[in-house]
Write a protein that holds these residues in place. Structure first.
Motif, short mmCIF file in Angstrom:
data_model
loop_
_atom_site.label_atom_id
_atom_site.label_comp_id
_atom_site.label_asym_id
_atom_site.label_seq_id
_atom_site.Cartn_x
_atom_site.Cartn_y
_atom_site.Cartn_z
N ARG A 31 0.81 -1.21 0.00
CA ARG A 31 0.00 0.00 0.00
C ARG A 31 0.85 1.28 0.00
NH1 ARG A 31 -0.77 2.09 4.24
NH2 ARG A 31 -1.71 4.08 3.91
N ILE A 32 1.82 1.36 0.91
CA ILE A 32 2.58 2.61 1.01
C ILE A 32 3.40 2.82 -0.25
CG2 ILE A 32 4.31 3.94 2.29
CD1 ILE A 32 3.52 2.65 4.80
N SER A 42 6.38 3.12 8.27
CA SER A 42 5.55 1.96 7.92
C SER A 42 4.99 1.24 9.14
CB SER A 42 6.34 0.99 7.06
OG SER A 42 7.46 0.51 7.78
N VAL A 53 -2.47 5.01 9.85
CA VAL A 53 -1.83 4.39 8.70
C VAL A 53 -0.49 5.05 8.40
CG1 VAL A 53 -3.97 3.61 7.61
CG2 VAL A 53 -3.07 5.89 7.07
N GLY A 54 0.40 4.29 7.79
CA GLY A 54 1.70 4.80 7.40
C GLY A 54 1.64 5.43 6.01
N ILE A 55 2.38 6.54 5.84
CA ILE A 55 2.44 7.21 4.53
C ILE A 55 3.87 7.65 4.28
CG2 ILE A 55 0.03 8.00 4.58
CD1 ILE A 55 1.02 10.75 5.43
N MET A 85 2.18 -12.17 3.59
CA MET A 85 2.54 -10.76 3.79
C MET A 85 1.94 -9.83 2.75
SD MET A 85 6.49 -11.30 4.93
CE MET A 85 6.75 -9.56 5.24
N SER A 86 0.95 -10.31 2.01
CA SER A 86 0.37 -9.47 0.93
C SER A 86 -1.12 -9.24 1.15
CB SER A 86 0.60 -10.13 -0.43
OG SER A 86 1.98 -10.25 -0.65
N ASP A 122 -3.13 -6.78 1.26
CA ASP A 122 -3.28 -5.36 0.98
C ASP A 122 -4.72 -4.89 1.20
OD1 ASP A 122 -0.56 -4.96 -0.24
OD2 ASP A 122 -1.34 -6.56 -1.51
N TYR A 123 -4.82 -3.66 1.66
CA TYR A 123 -6.12 -3.02 1.87
C TYR A 123 -7.04 -3.80 2.80
CZ TYR A 123 -4.80 0.69 -1.18
OH TYR A 123 -4.15 1.77 -1.68
N ALA A 131 1.88 -4.37 9.75
CA ALA A 131 2.63 -3.90 8.58
C ALA A 131 3.27 -5.08 7.86
CB ALA A 131 3.69 -2.90 9.00
N GLU A 132 3.79 -6.05 8.62
CA GLU A 132 4.43 -7.21 8.00
C GLU A 132 3.40 -8.11 7.31
OE1 GLU A 132 5.89 -5.66 10.71
OE2 GLU A 132 7.34 -5.22 9.16
N GLY A 154 1.24 -6.95 5.55
CA GLY A 154 0.88 -6.20 4.34
C GLY A 154 -0.43 -5.46 4.50
N LYS A 214 -3.29 -2.64 5.70
CA LYS A 214 -3.31 -1.18 5.76
C LYS A 214 -3.01 -0.75 7.20
CE LYS A 214 -6.39 2.59 4.40
NZ LYS A 214 -6.40 2.70 2.94
N ARG A 234 11.49 -7.16 11.10
CA ARG A 234 11.81 -7.50 9.71
C ARG A 234 13.19 -8.10 9.58
NH1 ARG A 234 9.69 -1.75 7.66
NH2 ARG A 234 7.51 -2.33 7.82
N PHE A 260 14.50 -8.67 6.25
CA PHE A 260 14.74 -8.63 4.81
C PHE A 260 16.24 -8.60 4.55
CE2 PHE A 260 10.58 -6.06 4.68
CZ PHE A 260 9.83 -7.22 4.65
N LYS A 261 16.61 -9.17 3.42
CA LYS A 261 18.03 -9.23 3.02
C LYS A 261 18.64 -7.82 3.00
CE LYS A 261 20.56 -11.29 -0.91
NZ LYS A 261 21.28 -12.41 -0.29
#
Lengths: 171, 430
Positions: free
Chosen positions: A93-94, B126, B139-141, B190-191, B193-194, B220-221, B223, B225, B387, B389-390
């Motif tokens: 989303r972001i 995030s 929410v994060g922006i 993790m997907s 969304d919304y 957030a992880e 995915g 909102k 998180r 992530f690589k």
């Protein structure tokens, strides 16, 4: 008012699922100016990307493109390198919002996995259409809403705000 | 029967902020923002040039909260300049709620009770869903979008579908909110969304506000909102302790009984084992025994997700009277200066340092690869952060596992990844 929706065309750079913001704009380069940071964009998965990309090229991702932090440099690096549009099965989303706010369009396309690396693509954002000139196939994506196309046409949210505040986009 | 006006908690907050009677998932509406939070990394240094370009002022400085937490304390001149710019911005724009090196924004926001149930808030980070712990919709922006909010006081949102995530029963000793979220990352992916994840059930009601923050934070992880937890008596107690004269009417921010959730999950908290996520994704989570025996070089307790007072106390429960294994470094960066003060007052800090922990300053630190404690190539680390992530925590050739503070502490003692419950059981038997 309908914003203009020119057809975008370029070579496809295909990536897998969950290309995250740390891959797009690594933390170790985050303090660098965008022209330096962009050289590290996606280097952990594809070292030649920043070097070989040509203005107008198209990035194709899988699920969860841009997942991770809110850092805008993830979208900014792609735009700086000349990426014309990101096509993905789904986008975080972001990242999605940041990209449009910077004038980089993102189109959600469930069949993104069927595009081969290096294919020549033509994309109509408003219609939600992708034509693969290499294979001759056509794919449907989610049409981009008009108000987001207007962001893209204006060059992002800030020029768009400038237009709303001062009657014309910033130079 | 579903009444046509029934709404979830999130839909009620969005409708109120949009000045509407009701909203439906999928609708795009414009909301008035009750609170905007930003930090030194994504905030002033990005926003200031854009405000200047627009010739615009901040719509309402009293609704803006700022924290310097990323480049703190500054390890080099570039970072120091960013912090100086952040201070100038707070002064020039008359932003009174500015926490300079006091801790991580999400934790500071909770400590000072800036968020109330029913608020519509945005954050330039995030992990802003953390704000949902008190029943706010947050929410994060990104930075450009933050400029838009600072100028107009508004933002467009697509109304998310609500998912109800219910945890029944009671978490076992040595199992924490972090384990719930690692489990959900593997279970739901993790997907998402919304979606907004609304956490409920007696296992959630039993959690402290620090622990509730972890559920919303790691949405957030997933995915999502955002994440949200309806307010209850614990929420009000924490807000009052934080200095907010909040009335009992704040408890009226609840989902309607017949509200529609797109999905409803039920899980048994008592059956949950400590979880560990393997490199390079929180979704690679499994019960700790799946990764037992993996040798580690570093154990890291830090970040908004994993270094609040509750987290430090978990680590102390495991580390009391024990020592960190030879060849392993245990780094602890408390989430805020208040966390450090309270951990010093209740004896937690003494237990941690006696065990051999190396204390680091409060801030986002190594979690985001910005601060002290980043990893070299070939390093193996287990962290209480959100998180793995690589390349996030340093070298792209380092390996980062994620676990709860209990699990990180237990692994630091062994020198290999292991189950914390054995240490807690020995204690109970002793």
């Amino acid at each position: 008012m309908n914003a203009a929706t020119p057809t975008l065309s370029g070579r496809a750079w295909v990536f897998g699922d969950r290309i995250d913001t740390d891959l797009l704009s690594p933390g170790y380069a985050i303090r660098k100016p965008i022209e330096e940071l962009a050289k590290h964009c996606l280097e952990a998965v594809r070292p030649e990307f920043a070097r070989d990309i040509v203005r107008g090229d198209i990035v194709v991702g899988g699920e969860g493109f841009g997942i991770g932090s809110s850092r805008e440099q993830a979208a900014q690096a792609l735009r700086y390198l000349g990426v014309s549009v990101v096509l993905a099965k789904s986008a975080a989303r972001i990242f999605y919002r940041n990209a449009f706010n910077l004038g980089l369009p993102v189109m959600i396309m469930p069949d993104a996995g069927q595009i081969a690396d290096g294919a020549r693509l033509e994309v109509d954002l408003g219609a939600g259409l992708v034509r693969d000139a290499t294979s001759g196939r056509e794919f449907r994506g989610e049409p981009v809403p008009d108000f987001l196309l207007e962001f893209v046409a204006d060059g992002g949210l800030i020029p768009n705000l400038h237009k709303r505040l001062h009657g014309k986009p910033a130079a | 029967m579903i009444t046509p006006t029934a709404m979830t908690l999130s839909e009620k907050i969005i409708a109120r902020a949009a000045g509407r009677e009701r909203v439906r998932p999928g609708e795009i509406v414009t909301c008035k923002v009750d609170l905007a939070m930003m930090h030194d990394s994504g905030g002033p240094r990005r926003v200031q040039p854009q405000l200047e370009r627009l010739g615009a002022k901040i719509w309402d400085p009293s609704k803006v909260v700022m924290a310097s937490d990323h480049f703190v304390p500054p390890p080099d001149v570039d970072s120091a300049e960013i912090l100086a710019l952040t201070r100038r911005f707070a002064r020039d724009h008359a932003i009174d709620s500015f926490y300079d090196m006091q801790g991580i924004c999400h934790v500071v926001l909770q400590e000072h009770a800036h968020l109330l149930p029913g608020m519509f808030a945005v954050g330039g980070d995030s992990h802003s869903p953390s704000g949902g712990a008190v029943g706010a919709f947050m929410v994060g922006i990104g930075a450009t979008e933050m400029t838009g909010v600072l100028v107009t006081g508004e933002i467009w949102v697509r109304v998310p579908e609500s998912w109800l995530i219910e945890w029944r029963g009671e978490l076992a000793a040595g199992v924490a909110a972090k384990d719930i979220m690692l489990f959900l990352c593997a279970e739901l992916g993790m997907s998402n969304d919304y979606k907004v994840m609304q956490y409920t059930g007696n296992a959630v009601a039993a959690l402290s506000m620090n622990e509730r923050l972890v559920l919303c934070n790691m949405s957030a992880e997933l995915g999502a909102k955002t994440g949200i937890i309806a307010p209850d008596a614990s929420t009000l107690e924490a807000l009052r302790k934080g200095g907010q004269a909040v009335g009992n009417d704040a408890l009226s921010w609840q989902s309607d009984p017949d509200a529609r959730y797109e999905r409803h999950f039920e899980f048994d908290a008592g059956a949950l084992a400590p979880q560990v996520a393997a490199p390079h994704s929180p979704a690679n989570s499994a019960a700790v025994d799946q990764h037992a025996g993996v040798r580690i070089d570093q154990a890291y307790i830090g970040a908004c997700t994993g270094a609040k007072l509750s987290d430090l106390r978990m680590a102390a429960q495991v580390l009391r009277g024990r020592k960190v294994a030879r060849g392993v470094r245990l780094l602890i960066a408390p989430a805020s200066t208040r966390t450090t003060r309270e951990a010093a007052a209740d004896g937690t800090l003494e237990i941690l340092t006696s065990a051999g922990a190396i204390m680091l300053p409060s801030g986002c630190g190594a979690c985001a690869g910005y601060g002290a404690g980043v990893l070299a190539s070939g390093d193996v680390c287990i962290a209480s952060t959100a998180r793995n992530f690589k390349g996030r925590m340093g070298s792209p050739d380092a390996l980062v596992y994620l676990g709860s503070p209990y699990t990180v502490a237990a692994s630091a003692i062994r020198g290999t990844i292991g189950d914390p419950r054995e240490f807690l059981q020995t204690r109970a038997a002793a």
